[in-house]
Every structure is written in structure tokens, then in C-alpha cells.
Design an enzyme around this catalytic site. Structure first.
Site, PDB file in Angstrom:
ATOM      1  N   THR A 286       0.948  -1.287  -0.009  1.00 11.24           N
ATOM      2  CA  THR A 286       0.149   0.063   0.052  1.00 11.24           C
ATOM      3  C   THR A 286       0.832   1.307  -0.082  1.00 11.24           C
ATOM      4  O   THR A 286       1.817   1.348   0.472  1.00 11.24           O
ATOM      5  CB  THR A 286      -0.766   0.036   1.061  1.00 11.24           C
ATOM      6  N   ASP A 287       0.106   2.306  -0.508  1.00 13.73           N
ATOM      7  CA  ASP A 287       0.886   3.692  -0.555  1.00 13.73           C
ATOM      8  C   ASP A 287       1.250   4.038   1.074  1.00 13.73           C
ATOM      9  O   ASP A 287       1.951   4.860   1.295  1.00 13.73           O
ATOM     10  CB  ASP A 287       0.145   4.761  -1.259  1.00 13.73           C
ATOM     11  N   GLU A 288       0.403   3.493   1.867  1.00 13.48           N
ATOM     12  CA  GLU A 288       0.441   3.983   3.231  1.00 13.48           C
ATOM     13  C   GLU A 288       1.745   3.720   3.924  1.00 13.48           C
ATOM     14  O   GLU A 288       2.132   4.130   4.988  1.00 13.48           O
ATOM     15  CB  GLU A 288      -0.695   3.462   4.081  1.00 13.48           C
TER      16      GLU A 288
ATOM     17  N   TYR B 167      -1.274  -0.368  11.079  1.00 17.58           N
ATOM     18  CA  TYR B 167      -1.426  -1.299   9.736  1.00 17.58           C
ATOM     19  C   TYR B 167      -0.128  -0.821   8.746  1.00 17.58           C
ATOM     20  O   TYR B 167       0.146  -1.781   8.194  1.00 17.58           O
ATOM     21  CB  TYR B 167      -2.883  -0.665   9.208  1.00 17.58           C
TER      22      TYR B 167
ATOM     23  N   LYS C 128       2.481  -3.545   7.324  1.00 13.66           N
ATOM     24  CA  LYS C 128       2.768  -3.675   5.883  1.00 13.66           C
ATOM     25  C   LYS C 128       4.231  -3.211   5.412  1.00 13.66           C
ATOM     26  O   LYS C 128       4.611  -4.103   4.477  1.00 13.66           O
ATOM     27  CB  LYS C 128       1.659  -2.854   5.009  1.00 13.66           C
TER      28      LYS C 128
HETATM   29  P1  NAD Z   1      -9.841  -6.774   2.972  1.00 17.43           P
HETATM   30  O1  NAD Z   1      -9.918  -6.816   4.486  1.00 17.43           O
HETATM   31  O2  NAD Z   1     -11.030  -6.709   2.166  1.00 17.43           O
HETATM   32  O3  NAD Z   1      -9.491  -8.493   2.658  1.00 17.43           O
HETATM   33  C1  NAD Z   1      -8.547  -9.143   3.386  1.00 17.43           C
HETATM   34  C2  NAD Z   1      -8.840 -10.746   3.090  1.00 17.43           C
HETATM   35  O4  NAD Z   1      -7.830 -11.353   3.821  1.00 17.43           O
HETATM   36  C3  NAD Z   1     -10.110 -11.217   3.980  1.00 17.43           C
HETATM   37  O5  NAD Z   1     -10.803 -11.854   3.148  1.00 17.43           O
HETATM   38  C4  NAD Z   1      -9.551 -11.789   5.027  1.00 17.43           C
HETATM   39  O6  NAD Z   1     -10.611 -13.008   5.449  1.00 17.43           O
HETATM   40  C5  NAD Z   1      -8.478 -12.344   4.656  1.00 17.43           C
HETATM   41  N1  NAD Z   1      -7.295 -12.677   5.794  1.00 17.43           N
HETATM   42  C6  NAD Z   1      -6.892 -12.010   6.854  1.00 17.43           C
HETATM   43  N2  NAD Z   1      -6.051 -12.624   7.411  1.00 17.43           N
HETATM   44  C7  NAD Z   1      -5.860 -13.627   7.156  1.00 17.43           C
HETATM   45  C8  NAD Z   1      -5.052 -14.999   7.438  1.00 17.43           C
HETATM   46  N3  NAD Z   1      -4.370 -14.843   8.457  1.00 17.43           N
HETATM   47  N4  NAD Z   1      -5.158 -15.846   6.718  1.00 17.43           N
HETATM   48  C9  NAD Z   1      -5.725 -15.855   5.420  1.00 17.43           C
HETATM   49  N5  NAD Z   1      -6.744 -15.135   5.183  1.00 17.43           N
HETATM   50  C10 NAD Z   1      -6.595 -13.888   5.921  1.00 17.43           C
HETATM   51  O7  NAD Z   1      -8.753  -6.345   2.044  1.00 17.43           O
HETATM   52  P2  NAD Z   1      -8.557  -5.781   0.692  1.00 17.43           P
HETATM   53  O8  NAD Z   1      -9.044  -4.185   0.815  1.00 17.43           O
HETATM   54  O9  NAD Z   1      -8.925  -6.441  -0.060  1.00 17.43           O
HETATM   55  O10 NAD Z   1      -7.038  -5.644   0.796  1.00 17.43           O
HETATM   56  C11 NAD Z   1      -6.093  -6.646   0.131  1.00 17.43           C
HETATM   57  C12 NAD Z   1      -4.864  -6.287   0.138  1.00 17.43           C
HETATM   58  O11 NAD Z   1      -4.533  -5.027  -0.487  1.00 17.43           O
HETATM   59  C13 NAD Z   1      -4.222  -6.013   1.596  1.00 17.43           C
HETATM   60  O12 NAD Z   1      -2.850  -6.676   1.717  1.00 17.43           O
HETATM   61  C14 NAD Z   1      -4.110  -4.576   1.774  1.00 17.43           C
HETATM   62  O13 NAD Z   1      -3.256  -4.197   2.620  1.00 17.43           O
HETATM   63  C15 NAD Z   1      -3.612  -4.196   0.197  1.00 17.43           C
HETATM   64  N6  NAD Z   1      -4.308  -2.871   0.015  1.00 17.43           N
HETATM   65  C16 NAD Z   1      -5.615  -2.387   0.188  1.00 17.43           C
HETATM   66  C17 NAD Z   1      -5.896  -1.195  -0.258  1.00 17.43           C
HETATM   67  C18 NAD Z   1      -7.540  -0.851  -0.271  1.00 17.43           C
HETATM   68  O14 NAD Z   1      -7.852   0.530  -0.515  1.00 17.43           O
HETATM   69  N7  NAD Z   1      -8.345  -1.651  -0.065  1.00 17.43           N
HETATM   70  C19 NAD Z   1      -5.092  -0.256  -0.885  1.00 17.43           C
HETATM   71  C20 NAD Z   1      -3.756  -0.772  -1.032  1.00 17.43           C
HETATM   72  C21 NAD Z   1      -3.203  -1.949  -0.670  1.00 17.43           C
HETATM   73  P1  TYD Z   2     -10.191   4.320   4.869  1.00 13.71           P
HETATM   74  O1  TYD Z   2     -11.332   4.033   4.021  1.00 13.71           O
HETATM   75  O2  TYD Z   2     -10.353   3.681   6.304  1.00 13.71           O
HETATM   76  O3  TYD Z   2      -8.850   4.235   4.314  1.00 13.71           O
HETATM   77  P2  TYD Z   2      -7.216   4.613   4.863  1.00 13.71           P
HETATM   78  O4  TYD Z   2      -7.433   5.405   5.870  1.00 13.71           O
HETATM   79  O5  TYD Z   2      -6.666   3.362   4.735  1.00 13.71           O
HETATM   80  O6  TYD Z   2      -7.083   5.650   3.614  1.00 13.71           O
HETATM   81  O7  TYD Z   2     -10.588   6.024   5.218  1.00 13.71           O
HETATM   82  C1  TYD Z   2     -10.078   6.902   3.903  1.00 13.71           C
HETATM   83  C2  TYD Z   2     -10.237   8.166   4.544  1.00 13.71           C
HETATM   84  O8  TYD Z   2     -11.716   8.556   5.147  1.00 13.71           O
HETATM   85  C3  TYD Z   2      -9.349   8.510   5.772  1.00 13.71           C
HETATM   86  O9  TYD Z   2      -8.759   9.780   5.609  1.00 13.71           O
HETATM   87  C4  TYD Z   2     -10.086   8.402   7.084  1.00 13.71           C
HETATM   88  C5  TYD Z   2     -11.477   8.806   6.421  1.00 13.71           C
HETATM   89  N1  TYD Z   2     -12.919   8.522   7.121  1.00 13.71           N
HETATM   90  C6  TYD Z   2     -13.638   9.213   7.604  1.00 13.71           C
HETATM   91  O10 TYD Z   2     -13.637  10.197   7.830  1.00 13.71           O
HETATM   92  N2  TYD Z   2     -14.710   8.569   8.398  1.00 13.71           N
HETATM   93  C7  TYD Z   2     -14.932   7.022   8.432  1.00 13.71           C
HETATM   94  O11 TYD Z   2     -15.854   6.575   9.211  1.00 13.71           O
HETATM   95  C8  TYD Z   2     -13.859   6.375   8.009  1.00 13.71           C
HETATM   96  C9  TYD Z   2     -13.991   4.951   7.888  1.00 13.71           C
HETATM   97  C10 TYD Z   2     -12.754   6.924   7.151  1.00 13.71           C
END
Ligand code: NAD
Ligand code: TYD
Length: 343
Positions: free
Chosen positions: A132-134, A156, A160
Site C-alpha cells: 500500500t501507499d501507506e 497497519y 505492511k
Molecule cells: P480486505 O480486508 O477486504 O480482505 C482481506 C482478506 O484477507 C479477507 O478475505 C480476510 O479473510 C483475509 N485474511 C485476513 N487474515 C488472514 C489470514 N491470517 N489468513 C488468511 N486469510 C486472511 O482487504 P482488501 O481491501 O481487499 O486489501 C487486500 C490487500 O490489498 C491487503 O494486503 C491490503 O493491505 C492491500 N491494499 C488495500 C488497499 C485498499 O484500498 N483496500 C489499498 C492498497 C493496498
Molecule cells: P479508509 O477507507 O479507512 O482508508 P485509509 O485510512 O486506509 O486511507 O479511510 C479513508 C479516509 O476517510 C481517511 O482519511 C479516513 C477517513 N474516514 C472518515 O472520515 N470517516 C470514516 O468513518 C472512515 C472509515 C474513514
């Protein structure tokens, strides 16, 4: 090609599996997921029907395994059967990492290490690590390139970043064929309603208050999930081994307050439903990553504008009320839906 996808019952993983099986008719996917609160087999109903237990046995191309990425026995038995790994599984919600960091360290760091070790043992051909960019931390203006130092701020992001460094170490030390991707905030179908966009869409649809942290001035650069899947596909096939690729649109950057009003407008709801609540501790102001390496080297471009992506996403949540109501009504952590940091 046979691929092990981890975390494929989550948001991005389930979109990715469906995208991949549709695009590559010769490929087989095994999905390893422990079905935490974020894992949802409802995300894969169509995949099961078309490629899993709904398909003829000889045409089956999708298998689900309910298991943990920290379980060496399960991980080894699966990795020994595949050519490549696409590793999504993680604890992914910043707010939860603030209240309960332990699980984040365990899954995101040790889980990744368990996979890397098995990948090394069975000489996997490619290991795509989804990050992630984070991990770069916040940046007021401008953009981080792939060589910027990692200065994560939340548990988090720190977990990562640790995983990224481990992945890198397996490349440097063992020449494991890894690639790391760092993507900005995704949005789209099947995203758990604890996250900003689906939380706001579903609360607004219900006529409920939508909790905006702080003054809502924090900024995010959004990418529609299918654009991310295309980038991952390209990087998996054509990316250089040992490299990191940022994935971002840069044109979809917007403050949270602007996003909130836009969602309220698109849903015909009054802006008075947006409620300012106590800020998230250590709230990263802005993420900015430069994706010119991916664009210049591999020719990737995002296809969905923010407007198109939001319209598609809203339409999906409108047409799939049962999907999100089941989650919202069943989840024990319901405080997350009403504003974790409420005044
Ligand atoms: P999500 O939380 O929707 O899904 C995570 C999945 O991983 C779930 O199905 C969960 O059951 C499974 N999981 C968790 N712990 C586990 C374990 N110990 N063993 C097996 N399975 C397990 O997450 P997402 O939003 O789909 O993100 C997927 C990946 O992409 C993550 O690695 C996240 O860090 C990365 N990512 C997400 C975003 C975003 O905006 N959602 C952005 C950048 C990177
Ligand atoms: P989020 O979807 O949790 O992603 P991330 O924190 O990983 O970027 O949140 C996106 C942005 O929205 C973040 O700046 C936090 C804000 N946010 C709210 O203002 N209210 C909320 O209830 C949530 C979940 C997030």
C-alpha cells in the site's frame, strides 16, 4: 498457469479472482482465505458458479481453501502445487489496527513470512506482494517514488512496511522472484462497509449520519478496483523481478469532505447527514505516490475517472443491498459503522 491467491474472499482479492479467471481461460486459481470478519464467500458466488463447484469437474478452474496464511502445513501443501502467488491476505483497516494492533503484526508480518518461506522451499516462479501507499507515510504535497524511505504512521501501515521489507530481504538473500506493488485507496464493488466510501454510501442510503473524521480536510487518491486489477495483472506478467511498482491515478485525489458532499449529492441526500466526529489518532493527512514507473515501463493507464467509478460503485451498492445489510447487521464491531471516534 496455477496461482495461489491469498485473501481472495476480501474486497480486492475477490475482484481480482473474477477478473483473472475471466481473462485467462487456461489458468487455475486456488484461493486461501481464513474468512476473518472481512472475508466473505458471498463475494465469490459468481466465481464458484462459473469456475468452481458449479462448473463441470474437468472444467473446474477455481478452488477455495479455508485456511490461515500463518499455518505452515496448509501453506506448504498449496504452494507446492502452484507456479505463482498473489498475496492479498492482510488485516486491512487502519481504525482496527489502532484499537487492536496485535492481529495486524501477526497476519501481515508473520503470515507473509510463512508464505515467503514456503515459496522459497518450493521454488515458486513468481511472488506478487500486494502492499500500500501507506507504507511511505503522509506527504503534504508532491509524490513519493518507489525509492522513497518508508515512514509509516499507523500500526497497519507499519505492519505492511515490515512485510515489504521481509519480501525484499527474500529477494536479496535467496533471489526469490518477488515483485511488490503499492497502491492507493481502492474503491468499488464488494468493499466492506467499514471503509470510507462504502460506509458513506450505505449510511446515506439508509438516511443515517455519516461520520467524517476531524475537519474532513485529509486527502486520498482513489483508484477504481478494476484499474488496480489490470495494473496487478500487467505487473505480474511483465514487471521486473525484485522491483517495487507504485499504482495510482493521481487525477482522482480529493479531500474527504469533498468526497462526502459528492456522495451525498449523487445519492440525493442532504449534506446535513455528514457529521464531523473526533479525528482518527495519527491520521495521515495525504498519500501521494508517483506511478510513472508503471506507466512508462509497462504502459499502464487507469481507465475509470473518479466520477465513472463512483457512479458504478453507487449503482452496485444500490443493487446489492442484501450483501451489505447482512454485513452491517451481523458484525459485532458495529461501532465502526457509527463513527469510531465519535465526540
Ligand atoms: P480486505 O480486508 O477486504 O480482505 C482481506 C482478506 O484477507 C479477507 O478475505 C480476510 O479473510 C483475509 N485474511 C485476513 N487474515 C488472514 C489470514 N491470517 N489468513 C488468511 N486469510 C486472511 O482487504 P482488501 O481491501 O481487499 O486489501 C487486500 C490487500 O490489498 C491487503 O494486503 C491490503 O493491505 C492491500 N491494499 C488495500 C488497499 C485498499 O484500498 N483496500 C489499498 C492498497 C493496498
Ligand atoms: P479508509 O477507507 O479507512 O482508508 P485509509 O485510512 O486506509 O486511507 O479511510 C479513508 C479516509 O476517510 C481517511 O482519511 C479516513 C477517513 N474516514 C472518515 O472520515 N470517516 C470514516 O468513518 C472512515 C472509515 C474513514
Amino acid at each position: 498457469m496455477k496461482i495461489l491467491v491469498t485473501g481472495g474472499a476480501g474486497f480486492i482479492g475477490s475482484n481480482f479472482i473474477s477478473y483473472w479467471l475471466n481473462k485467462y481461460p487456461g489458468d487455475v486459481i486456488i484461493n486461501l482465505d481464513s474468512l476473518t470478519y472481512a472475508g466473505n464467500l458471498d463475494n465469490l458466488t459468481e466465481v464458484e458458479k462459473n469456475y468452481g463447484d458449479g462448473a463441470l469437474p474437468e472444467q473446474r478452474r477455481y478452488w477455495f481453501v479455508n485456511g490461515d496464511i500463518r499455518n505452515t502445513l496448509i501453506v506448504e501443501s498449496l504452494i507446492s502445487k502452484v507456479d505463482g502467488v498473489v498475496h492479498f491476505a492482510a488485516e486491512s483497516h487502519v481504525d482496527r489496527s489502532i484499537t487492536n494492533p496485535q492481529e495486524f503484526l501477526s497476519t501481515n508480518i508473520l503470515g507473509t513470512q510463512t508464505l515467503l518461506e514456503a515459496a522459497r522451499k518450493f521454488k515458486i516462479k513468481k511472488f506478487l506482494h500486494i502492499s500500500t501507499d501507506e507504507v511511505y507515510g503522509s506527504i503534504e504535497t508532491g509524490y513519493y517514488s518507489e525509492t522513497a524511505p518508508l515512514t509509516p504512521a499507523s500500526p497497519y501501515a507499519a505492519s505492511k512496511a515490515s512485510a515489504d521489507l521481509l519480501v525484499r530481504s527474500y529477494y536479496e538473500t535467496y533471489k526469490l522472484p518477488v515483485i511488490i506493488t503499492r497502491t492507493t485507496n481502492n474503491f468499488g464493488p464488494y468493499q466492506h462497509p467499514e471503509k470510507f466510501i462504502p460506509l458513506f454510501i450505505t449510511n446515506l442510503m439508509e438516511g443515517k449520519k455519516a461520520p467524517l473524521y476531524g475537519y474532513g480536510l485529509n486527502r486520498r487518491d482513489w483508484i477504481y478496483v478494476l484499474d488496480n486489477c489490470e495494473a496487478l495483472d500487467l505487473i505480474f506478467h511483465e514487471g521486473r523481478i525484485g522491483e517495487v511498482y507504485n499504482i495510482s491515478t493521481s487525477s482522482n485525489e480529493i479531500s474527504n469532505i469533498e468526497m462526502s458532499s459528492r456522495l451525498a449529492r449523487l445519492l440525493n441526500q442532504p449534506p446535513s447527514l455528514i457529521e464531523f466526529v473526533t479525528d482518527r489518532p495519527g491520521h495521515d493527512f495525504r498519500y501521494g505516490v508517483d506511478s510513472s514507473k508503471l506507466r512508462n515501463e509497462l504502459g499502464w493507464n487507469h481507465k475509470y475517472s473518479l466520477k465513472e467509478g463512483l457512479l458504478k460503485t453507487i449503482e452496485w451498492y444500490k443493487n446489492n443491498e442484501l450483501w451489505w445489510r447482512k454485513i452491517k447487521e451481523g458484525d459485532i464491531y458495529s461501532s465502526y459503522y457509527s463513527g469510531q471516534y465519535k465526540k
